[in-house]
Design an enzyme around this catalytic site. Sequence first.
Site, PDB file in Angstrom:
ATOM      1  N   LYS A  97      60.943 -10.576  51.741  1.00  0.00           N
ATOM      2  CA  LYS A  97      61.446 -11.464  52.789  1.00  0.00           C
ATOM      3  C   LYS A  97      60.223 -12.072  53.456  1.00  0.00           C
ATOM      4  CE  LYS A  97      63.290 -11.376  57.401  1.00  0.00           C
ATOM      5  NZ  LYS A  97      63.771 -10.546  58.495  1.00  0.00           N
ATOM      6  N   GLY A 158      65.873 -10.381  67.850  1.00  0.00           N
ATOM      7  CA  GLY A 158      66.014  -9.363  68.891  1.00  0.00           C
ATOM      8  C   GLY A 158      66.768  -9.804  70.123  1.00  0.00           C
ATOM      9  N   ALA A 184      68.728 -12.486  62.076  1.00  0.00           N
ATOM     10  CA  ALA A 184      68.193 -12.524  63.442  1.00  0.00           C
ATOM     11  C   ALA A 184      69.181 -13.096  64.453  1.00  0.00           C
ATOM     12  CB  ALA A 184      66.900 -13.323  63.530  1.00  0.00           C
ATOM     13  N   GLY A 185      69.258 -12.424  65.562  1.00  0.00           N
ATOM     14  CA  GLY A 185      70.041 -12.914  66.689  1.00  0.00           C
ATOM     15  C   GLY A 185      71.451 -12.369  66.772  1.00  0.00           C
ATOM     16  N   ASN A 206      69.317  -5.956  62.494  1.00  0.00           N
ATOM     17  CA  ASN A 206      68.424  -4.832  62.789  1.00  0.00           C
ATOM     18  C   ASN A 206      68.530  -4.405  64.247  1.00  0.00           C
ATOM     19  OD1 ASN A 206      66.426  -2.874  62.807  1.00  0.00           O
ATOM     20  ND2 ASN A 206      64.769  -4.325  62.938  1.00  0.00           N
ATOM     21  N   THR A 207      68.045  -5.262  65.160  1.00  0.00           N
ATOM     22  CA  THR A 207      67.976  -4.867  66.571  1.00  0.00           C
ATOM     23  C   THR A 207      69.313  -4.349  67.111  1.00  0.00           C
ATOM     24  OG1 THR A 207      66.248  -6.489  66.946  1.00  0.00           O
ATOM     25  CG2 THR A 207      67.359  -5.665  68.902  1.00  0.00           C
TER      26      THR A 207
END
Lengths: 256, 366
Positions: A97, A158, A184-185, A206-207
């Site tokens: 990635k 994040g 993301a987000g 992830n976050t």
Amino acid sequence: MEDKLIIGGQELESRLFIGTGKFSSHEIIPKVIAVSGSQVITMALRRVNFSNEQDNVLNYIDKKCILLPNTSGARNAGEAVRIARIAREAGCGNWVKIEVISDNKYLLPDNYETIRATEILAKEGFVVLPYMSPDLMAAKRLEEAGAAAVMPLGAPIGTNRGLMTRELIRILIAEIKVPIIVDAGIGRPSQAAEAMEMGAAAVLVNTAIATAQDPVQTARAFSLAVQAGRMAFLSGPGAVQEYAVASSPLTGFLHK
Amino acid sequence: MSFADKLLKYQEFPFASYLAGVTGADIERTLAKEALVERDFLNLLSEQAVPYLERMAQKAHQLTVQNFGRVILLYTPLYLANYCVNQCAYCGFNVTNRITRKKLTLEEVEKEARAIAQTGLRHILILTGESRHHTPVSYIEDCVRVLKNYFDSISIEIYPLTEEEYGQLVAAGVDGLTLYQEVYDPVTYDEIHLAGPKKDYRFRLAAPERACRARMRAVNIGALLGLQDWRKEAFFTGLHAAYLQDKYLDTEISVSLPRLRPHVGNFAPRSVVSDRDLVQILLALRLFLPRAGITISTRERAEFRDNLLPLGVTKMSAGSCTSVGGHLEEATEGQFDIADQRSVREMHAMLVSRGYQPLYKDWHHL
């Protein structure tokens, strides 16, 4: 009905990719992978501690999963390429990635450098998944450069803000032939479901999982949401109407 | 505009009357904002913000978890030499202090490296005093070549260099710089740096920026808290970090919060920074700069450091000693006394017990 996602020649059942950063301990990771059914797991090469078995995150990832090392920390294409090569030499496989971030404040990707890195690495036989700001022209360049999928951000990394870039992602889904993976987000399962309903091929989270009170339950919720969103997309949801549709139409007599 | 010019703009600023005029409503407004401006940061450093510390702490914690996760990077300092030509009133390495002076040979550097690497640490911070005669840039380069075999990240905390010299060290394998301005107030700076090249305030002030230009990956700044009015010093530290962050987008900017510690020599702090004050500085910084790294070293007591953990900290030192040859048998006097003597293993256990992941590696030599 069989509904498999194919990337780099690999057939995937799960459309939820997960990350390994920000967890309070590595021990949670295998549990998260197990309940989510995720098959593609990303990790920052910069954080893989090859000199300590117990601290090495790779030892917490099921061997059946596909490793997706990312180039976190790369400030330009050259650094991303070097990180990708190190990851492959270290035995992390040939998926990568690409993350080229030259802005530490918002962590927004540098599309131009990302395209350059994609060109080089795709030629070297990597399965390249570039993380990008959702821009149609950049996505087309990435596709031409040999990207196996394109990973536009829903909101800055994040932030858990959800699909703030919805309209742009919608265009990418319509125009780009390789799979679009929203990365993301995404902060809540409902947002993941929304991305899937729109026709995204997969999402990467992830976050939202790693920093949840209960990461394992959260991972399960995301997994279900992704499945539900996908199912909704495939079954073609009814169109949104501005007015209620009367069950006794006024012009019904014309058809009698 | 250079940071020196930016500081100049604040020279006439009436800090005392501004800080006295901050109201509870101002603090409320600041806390309701998503992105803070300079005045907001100053509001949070005021006396009026004290009743809001708990709310600031909740917000700081949430921002830190979101941006960094429950993760703390561990590192340790390695003192290469204590030769110094400066006379800094507050420092144990002051040229007029009669202490044993020593510089590690490359063999000794290797021994120290091996001992530290055995504890599991992969990030190291190397330090010297200021002596271009005893510890020239070429010596630092030689040490870095040895250390690269043992560590994934090497940072330097040495005398300020030119941009070319920073570039030389980056090429050798250094990826981080730590350099404290010590005190941003130029008058105090001149008073306590009695003699030596360190008297050049502006050369030091612009050094972190030179390192950014030389493509250093991470730059860590700070003021030695206790040398001057801490509210102003903390404010300037935050402005300096924001300036670097805005101008050098691809450099990771961090802030340390070193409090003056007992050392060889006698120098009493001019502004006493209590535990509560340090907490206020830490929280204000985190809210002002959500993406900046924040370091708390072993200058602070173990119990206090543990309590600071969830408030915005991202990096901690472990198993530290401030003497040259500290991991070998014969060590010199330290630069200052450390308050937290815990080993890496003990720090690891503490972090795990508090639900944090000890991070040993966050870079990989390219």
